[in-house]
Each structure stands twice: as C-alpha cells, then as structure tokens.
Design a protein around this motif. Structure first.
Motif, PDB file in Angstrom:
ATOM      1  N   LEU A 107       0.822  -1.216   0.000  1.00 45.65           N
ATOM      2  CA  LEU A 107       0.000   0.000   0.000  1.00 45.65           C
ATOM      3  C   LEU A 107       0.856   1.267   0.000  1.00 45.65           C
TER       4      LEU A 107
ATOM      5  N   ASP B  78       2.823   7.039  14.356  1.00 45.25           N
ATOM      6  CA  ASP B  78       1.470   6.452  14.351  1.00 45.25           C
ATOM      7  C   ASP B  78       0.467   7.565  14.055  1.00 45.25           C
TER       8      ASP B  78
ATOM      9  N   ASP C 299      -2.817   9.572  14.296  1.00 42.99           N
ATOM     10  CA  ASP C 299      -3.725   9.757  15.437  1.00 42.99           C
ATOM     11  C   ASP C 299      -5.170   9.481  15.006  1.00 42.99           C
TER      12      ASP C 299
ATOM     13  N   ARG D 216     -10.957   6.580  13.551  1.00 43.04           N
ATOM     14  CA  ARG D 216     -12.026   7.550  13.335  1.00 43.04           C
ATOM     15  C   ARG D 216     -12.073   7.960  11.849  1.00 43.04           C
TER      16      ARG D 216
ATOM     17  N   ASN E  72     -11.136   6.134   9.272  1.00 40.71           N
ATOM     18  CA  ASN E  72     -11.758   4.989   8.585  1.00 40.71           C
ATOM     19  C   ASN E  72     -13.271   5.010   8.767  1.00 40.71           C
TER      20      ASN E  72
ATOM     21  N   GLY F  76      -8.814   6.152   4.573  1.00 42.62           N
ATOM     22  CA  GLY F  76      -7.793   5.690   5.529  1.00 42.62           C
ATOM     23  C   GLY F  76      -6.513   5.314   4.801  1.00 42.62           C
TER      24      GLY F  76
ATOM     25  N   ILE G 142      -2.608   6.736   4.870  1.00 44.12           N
ATOM     26  CA  ILE G 142      -1.386   5.911   5.044  1.00 44.12           C
ATOM     27  C   ILE G 142      -0.362   6.279   3.969  1.00 44.12           C
TER      28      ILE G 142
ATOM     29  N   ARG H 171       6.800   0.614   6.805  1.00 45.17           N
ATOM     30  CA  ARG H 171       5.463   0.567   7.422  1.00 45.17           C
ATOM     31  C   ARG H 171       5.428  -0.730   8.204  1.00 45.17           C
TER      32      ARG H 171
ATOM     33  N   GLY I 153      -0.720  -1.695   9.826  1.00 41.54           N
ATOM     34  CA  GLY I 153      -1.783  -0.741  10.137  1.00 41.54           C
ATOM     35  C   GLY I 153      -1.371   0.669   9.794  1.00 41.54           C
ATOM     36  N   GLU I 154      -1.538   1.602  10.777  1.00 40.61           N
ATOM     37  CA  GLU I 154      -1.172   2.995  10.539  1.00 40.61           C
ATOM     38  C   GLU I 154       0.117   3.331  11.257  1.00 40.61           C
TER      39      GLU I 154
ATOM     40  N   LYS J 106       1.093   9.800  22.705  1.00 38.94           N
ATOM     41  CA  LYS J 106      -0.356   9.615  22.521  1.00 38.94           C
ATOM     42  C   LYS J 106      -1.090  10.035  23.807  1.00 38.94           C
TER      43      LYS J 106
ATOM     44  N   ARG K 283      -1.268  13.668  21.800  1.00 42.89           N
ATOM     45  CA  ARG K 283      -1.033  13.290  20.391  1.00 42.89           C
ATOM     46  C   ARG K 283      -0.392  14.438  19.609  1.00 42.89           C
TER      47      ARG K 283
HETATM   48  N1  LIG Z   1      -8.008   2.209   6.075  1.00 44.52           N
HETATM   49  C1  LIG Z   1      -7.210   1.354   6.736  1.00 44.52           C
HETATM   50  N2  LIG Z   1      -7.381   1.098   7.994  1.00 44.52           N
HETATM   51  C2  LIG Z   1      -6.568   0.281   8.691  1.00 44.52           C
HETATM   52  C3  LIG Z   1      -5.498  -0.379   8.009  1.00 44.52           C
HETATM   53  N3  LIG Z   1      -4.858  -1.177   8.934  1.00 44.52           N
HETATM   54  C4  LIG Z   1      -5.478  -0.990  10.097  1.00 44.52           C
HETATM   55  N4  LIG Z   1      -6.523  -0.113   9.987  1.00 44.52           N
HETATM   56  C5  LIG Z   1      -7.431   0.385  10.964  1.00 44.52           C
HETATM   57  O1  LIG Z   1      -6.764   1.273  11.824  1.00 44.52           O
HETATM   58  C6  LIG Z   1      -7.434   1.356  13.032  1.00 44.52           C
HETATM   59  C7  LIG Z   1      -6.471   1.417  14.150  1.00 44.52           C
HETATM   60  O2  LIG Z   1      -7.118   1.971  15.203  1.00 44.52           O
HETATM   61  P1  LIG Z   1      -6.569   1.947  16.598  1.00 44.52           P
HETATM   62  O3  LIG Z   1      -5.448   0.993  16.785  1.00 44.52           O
HETATM   63  O4  LIG Z   1      -7.751   1.685  17.569  1.00 44.52           O
HETATM   64  O5  LIG Z   1      -6.082   3.386  16.974  1.00 44.52           O
HETATM   65  P2  LIG Z   1      -6.531   4.842  16.590  1.00 44.52           P
HETATM   66  O6  LIG Z   1      -7.943   4.902  16.106  1.00 44.52           O
HETATM   67  O7  LIG Z   1      -5.539   5.449  15.576  1.00 44.52           O
HETATM   68  O8  LIG Z   1      -6.352   5.608  17.871  1.00 44.52           O
HETATM   69  P3  LIG Z   1      -4.986   6.139  18.489  1.00 44.52           P
HETATM   70  O9  LIG Z   1      -3.887   5.306  17.893  1.00 44.52           O
HETATM   71  O10 LIG Z   1      -5.180   5.938  19.982  1.00 44.52           O
HETATM   72  O11 LIG Z   1      -4.960   7.551  18.080  1.00 44.52           O
HETATM   73  C8  LIG Z   1      -8.355   0.129  13.052  1.00 44.52           C
HETATM   74  O12 LIG Z   1      -9.743   0.547  12.950  1.00 44.52           O
HETATM   75  C9  LIG Z   1      -7.950  -0.668  11.839  1.00 44.52           C
HETATM   76  O13 LIG Z   1      -9.086  -1.310  11.270  1.00 44.52           O
HETATM   77  C10 LIG Z   1      -5.318  -0.122   6.649  1.00 44.52           C
HETATM   78  O14 LIG Z   1      -4.438  -0.648   6.012  1.00 44.52           O
HETATM   79  N5  LIG Z   1      -6.198   0.768   6.069  1.00 44.52           N
END
Ligand SMILES: Nc1nc2c(ncn2[C@@H]2O[C@H](COP(=O)(O)OP(=O)(O)OP(=O)(O)O)[C@@H](O)[C@H]2O)c(=O)[nH]1
Length: 620
Positions: A454, A487, A489, A493, A495, A503, A507, A526, A529-530, A601, A605
């Motif tokens: 990605l 990471d 923040d 939300r 997404n 989302g 990234i 990476r 996730g994020e 965080k 943040r």
């Molecule tokens: N769009 C998208 N979402 C992803 C990907 N990988 C992980 N996620 C989403 O990223 C979110 C991660 O959220 P959390 O770990 O709860 O943390 P957060 O919402 O960023 O909150 P903080 O880290 O506390 O600020 C999850 O809802 C995952 O579904 C991706 O490749 N793309």
C-alpha cells in the motif's frame, strides 16, 4: 580428382586393353622373330650345303680332268702292265706324280689293268692295292657308258676313289685310271666352317655311311642320315637341296641334305636350335622381362588407380557425411536460443556469432566479425577477468555480468566461457543468455517480498533485517543511531468517518511525508496498520527529534481533498529512541520508541517524544 564409376570402368578397360595389346605385340614380336631366326638358320644351312657342294664338286671335277688327261697320255700297255721295264715304269710314275701335284685334293693316282691288278701309282705309300674289287671291275668293264666312277676307299683310310674307265683305241675295256681323295682333304675343307656349338657337317655316301664329318661338340651323338631323303635326292623326287627339321634331345635340328652333283655323295649340314635360337632366346628373355615389367607396372597402375579411387570415394562419402553433420550442427548452433560468440585467441577477434547472438547484441552476424569479444562487455575489465579464469580453470559457468548491445544499451547476461583447441588455433566459446527479464522479475519479487504494497515503503520483515544490519554497523563503528516510531492519530475515526479508502490515502500520505522529509540513507518502513518506523543512522537524539518534528509538522499540514470537496486532515504522534551501548537487537530500540510513542499519545497526540526525555514518573 574423383572419377565417376563409368569413367573408372572405362579407364580400367583401357588399361586392360593396353596390357592385352602389349602382350599381343610382345607375342607377335617373339613369334615373328622366332620365324625369322628359323628361316635364317634354314637359309644358312642351305647356303652352307650349297657352297660345300660347289666346292667339292669342283674339286672332284678337277681330279676327273686330270684323270681324263692321263687317259689321253697313257697307252693301253702302260695301264695294263706294271712290268714295262724300269725306264718306262719310272716315266709312267713320273707322269702320274706330275698330275698328282696338279690336284692337291688327290693323295695318289693309280692305274688298274683290265684284270684288276694295279700296274702303276704316283706315290708308293700305304698298302699297294694289288687287285681291285673284281665284282666292281666287271661291272665297270661291262658298262661302257659309265666312264666316271666313284667308290668309297676301302681299308683303313677314309676317302673317295674317283676312277675313269679306260678304253683302248679299238673300244675294248683297258683298265681304270684312279685318283684317291682322302678324308683329310674334306676335313680341311670343313675345318674352318662356323657351325655353332651344336652344329655338324658330314660327307656321306649314297647309303648314308659317313665318309667324314665334323661336329663342334665331339660329345654330340652322331647324326644318322635319313635314307629316304637320300633316295629321293638321288631319284630327283626331292629338290637338290632339302632341309628338314628334326626334334632330338629337347632341341630342333635343321638338317640340309644336298647331293654333290654327278657323284653318289651327299653333303649334310645340321644346325641346332640351341645355336640358331640362342640370340632369339636371350632377346626374347629381354622382351619378356621388359614386357612383364611393363605389364606388372600396368597392373600396379590399375591397382593403385582403383585403390586411390576407392580412397577418394570413401573420403568423399565421409566428407559429405561430415558436411551433413556440420550443416546440421551449424543449423543447431544457429537456432539454439543461446547467444554463441566464437573468438580467436589470443587477439580475441570475433570469428562467428549465431543468430541469437546477433539478436541479443543487435548487430548483423557479419558486422560482428570486425569486433573483439570485449566490445560486448559493459566493462571490458570483466572480460579480462573471465579470460584469466578460463586460462586457470576448464571454463566458467553461468557468471552474471553486465553486457552491452551494439546500440549502447546495457543488459544483464548469464555467461559461460571455455576454450577449445583445433589444430594450431585456440578458439574462445562464449555462451550468453540475456537475463534482463529474469533480473527484473527477481527484482520485482524481491521488491514485493521486502516492500509494503500500500505505502510502497519497506515492510516490517525487511525493515527488521536492515535495521539489525544498521544496528550491528553502528555498534561496530560506535556510531549513533536513532529510531522513530510514527502512528496516525485516531486513524480508526478516519476509517469510520470517511471510509477505508480515505484511511488508505492517509497511510500513503504519511509514507510520502516520511520519504521526502527524511534522508535517503534513513530506512523508512510501514510496520503494519497505521504504524511506521524510520531508522536514522549516525543521528543524535536531538537531530532525531528535529527530524521527527519535521515529519509531524508535514503530516499535520497535509490535506486530503475528497471528491465532494471535503477536506480531511489528520495528525501523527512520534516516539523517538536512541541507540544505547547495551542494545543487542533492534527490538530493544523498538520497545523504547514504542514507550515514547505511547507517552506522546497519552499526552495529547500530534507530538514527538524522545524516550530519554520521558520523566521518571510518567503520571507527573
Ligand atoms: N483504512 C485502513 N485502515 C486500517 C489499516 N490497517 C489498520 N486499519 C485500521 O486502523 C485502526 C487502528 O485503530 P486503533 O489501533 O484503535 O487506533 P486509533 O484509532 O488510531 O487511535 P490512536 O492510535 O489511539 O490515536 C483500526 O480501525 C484498523 O481497522 C489499513 O491498512 N487501512
């Protein structure tokens, strides 16, 4: 030159005809020279008998003339009686002696009375013939037409008696006037004849009894005259000179019979083939030896011709088989999917390239012949090294090297090289496969294995690998090293509010910010996730913090504008950890960075926190 089967057969037939022709000519030559020799010997014998006959005939005729002269000079009393008184007896003897000296062939002259008693003789030598053969005398007396008579000498001495019948003036038989011609005279005549080693000549009477004979080789058995021929000569049934040939003791004898005209004596001349064919034999031997040699040579020529012809044919067959196999081989070489380059050592001038090589290097096959092998290398040093390796070992296999097409474009090739020696020439064989595509695929696979799909950044696994290498290097050289953990923040939300696609856009945006805000030597990844990391070699905690602040600010400044005009903005938190001497693994740094991130965080943040700056009591 290679002859066709038809030409070969023609040449062979000609050679055989030549051989046969030679044999025929030789045979004809030998046979005709034989005939000539025989004819010549026949003529020689005949001539000799003719000469001897003439000589003896004239000798006898001379004697006869002397006797006839005596007849005229003597009176009947002088012939009839030897008792005429001493003076008259002496006169008669003197007359006889005179006449005897005229004919050296006669050795005595005698007078025989009508009663057969010898009345006078020229020489008182030998046994005096007291009386003459009575039967013979009577025969002579009663035959007035036989005035000249011949007889063989009787007794020890061999020779001829030549007598004349004396008639008194009144026509009565008055006795005989006789001359004796001894064999010694004939011997003298025959003495100087050249008869050859096996020839003979003889004087015989009408019964075939030998009066005298002469042979070159005394050991030869005496020749027995043929009475039939003598009879035929006498009767005139056969020509005066008759030559016959007889076989005896493995040789042929040519015997010439000739009667001494007017006498009952015969000259016989014999020639042996051992003599008259001697020259012919030696000449024939030369001819035959020469002819045989020529024939052997002709046969050898045929043999060698056939042999060389067969060899040439075999050679041609082998050559055509070789040509077929060579063209098959060439075709194979031409069409194999591997580029093949042949170069002559030591100059390394190219002597051949196949079609695949022509395509690979983008040069016509003929055009490559003016080049050296090194011209196909991007770096000619690579070629020199490989050549050296070939010289040291049997060859080199599947070496990957950068090569160059004729238009200058470089490409990756897998190359094998070896050398073959043919005769004096050493040829370098280079097999080349263009592996550009393989390299690209390998690179792609590697990229896929090490890159996050990605964001396009290094993935977690590869990051761990690279980061540990950097860690080891920094530890070894006592260099500083810092790690950022980034990471987004409240990513959940974003997404949840805008959807997963937005989302993903966030990234990608962070990945872009990290790549542009940090140095090339920094390893950005990476982690999932994020969450992102950045490893900053030779970077102090302060510099790392400054870099983190730069990143944070750029994330905050970034705007995602959606299709409906909605502007999405977000922030990021960053945890920073610096390398410590006791760190063994990158996990040690990651853990501390994670703690610092968590702190950021927790404390609002959108900020970067250095682990070492976190107060001992986090609550405070
Ligand atoms: N769009 C998208 N979402 C992803 C990907 N990988 C992980 N996620 C989403 O990223 C979110 C991660 O959220 P959390 O770990 O709860 O943390 P957060 O919402 O960023 O909150 P903080 O880290 O506390 O600020 C999850 O809802 C995952 O579904 C991706 O490749 N793309």
């Amino acid at each position: 030159m290679l002859w066709s089967a038809r030409q070969s057969a023609t040449i062979t037939v000609f050679a055989m005809l030549f051989g046969l022709g030679m044999i025929s000519i030789l045979g004809y030559q030998v046979s005709s020279s034989y005939q000539a020799e025989v004819a010549q010997a026949r003529t020689r014998s005949d001539n000799l008998s003719q000469i001897l006959e003439a000589q003896m005939r004239s000798a006898l005729r001379e004697v006869d003339l002397v006797l006839r002269d005596l007849e005229d000079r003597l009176s009947p009393e002088e012939i009839a009686s030897g008792d005429l008184g001493e003076a008259r007896n002496k006169a008669v003897q003197s007359l006889l002696l005179d006449k005897l000296t005229l004919v050296r062939q006669a050795d005595n002259i005698l007078l025989i009375g009508p009663d057969g008693t010898m009345s006078h003789r020229a020489l008182d030598v030998g046994k005096p013939a007291q009386s003459f053969d009575r039967a013979y005398l009577e025969q002579v007396r009663d035959d007035p037409y036989r005035e000249r008579l011949y007889a063989r000498m009787q007794g020890q001495q061999e020779g001829i008696l030549l007598a004349r019948r004396y008639e008194t003036p009144n026509g009565v038989f008055g006795g005989l006037v006789i001359a004796s011609v001894s064999a010694s005279y004939f011997n003298q005549v025959l003495e100087n004849l050249s008869l050859g080693r096996h020839g003979f000549v003889m004087l015989v009477d009408e019964h075939g009894s030998v009066i005298t004979r002469r042979t070159a080789d005394k050991r030869d058995p005496p020749f027995k005259p043929d009475p039939v021929i003598l009879e035929e000569l006498k009767s005139g049934a056969a020509p005066a000179g008759t030559t016959v040939s007889r076989q005896s003791d493995g040789a042929t004898r040519l015997v010439s019979y000739r009667q001494i005209a007017g006498s009952p004596f015969f000259i016989i001349v014999g020639a042996s083939s051992l003599d008259y064919l001697a020259t012919w034999r030696s000449t024939t031997l030369y001819y035959l030896t020469g002819g045989s040699l020529l024939l052997v040579m002709a046969l050898m020529m045929i043999y060698f011709f056939w042999r060389s012809h067969r060899l040439a044919r075999n050679l041609q067959q082998k050559e055509s088989r070789l040509n077929v196999s060579e063209s098959r081989f060439r075709q194979m070489i031409e069409t194999i999917p591997v580029a093949l380059v042949l170069a002559r050592l030591p100059e390394c001038f190219i002597t051949y390239i196949n079609q695949q090589a022509s395509r690979t290097f983008d040069i016509p096959q003929a055009g490559a012949l003016s080049l050296r092998a090194a011209d196909f290398y991007l770096n000619s040093e690579d070629f020199r090294e490989q050549l050296q390796a070939v010289g040291q070992a049997q060859g080199i296999r599947n070496i990957e090297v950068r090569m160059r097409r004729w238009n200058g474009e470089s490409f990756w090739a897998s190359l094998s090289m070896s050398s073959v020696t043919v005769g004096e020439e050493i040829t370098l064989m280079i097999g080349i496969s263009d592996i550009t595509e393989r390299k690209r695929l390998e690179g792609e696979l590697k990229r896929r294995a090490t890159t996050d799909g990605l964001s396009g950044l290094t993935n977690r696994a590869h990051f761990m690998e690279l980061a540990n290498q950097e860690l080891a290097r920094a530890g070894r050289y006592k260099r500083q090293l810092a790690l950022l953990m980034i990471d987004i923040d409240h990513f959940k939300r974003i997404n949840d509010t805008y959807g997963h696609d937005v989302g993903d856009m966030a990234i990608k945006a962070v990945a872009k910010v990290l790549s542009s805000a940090l140095r090339d030597v920094d390893v950005v990844a990476r982690m999932g996730g994020e969450e992102f990391t950045a490893l900053l070699p030779e970077t102090s905690p302060d510099l790392a913090q400054a870099a983190a602040e730069r990143v944070r600010a750029q994330i905050e400044a970034h705007r995602i504008v959606l299709g409906d005009g909605t502007v999405v903005q977000f922030t990021g938190s960053i945890g920073i950890a610096a390398l410590r001497p006791e760190d063994q693994l990158i996990d040690d740094l990651l853990k501390r960075a994670d703690v610092a991130l968590y702190y950021a965080k927790q404390h609002g943040r959108n900020q970067a926190t250095v682990y070492d700056n976190i107060p001992a009591d986090p609550q405070g």
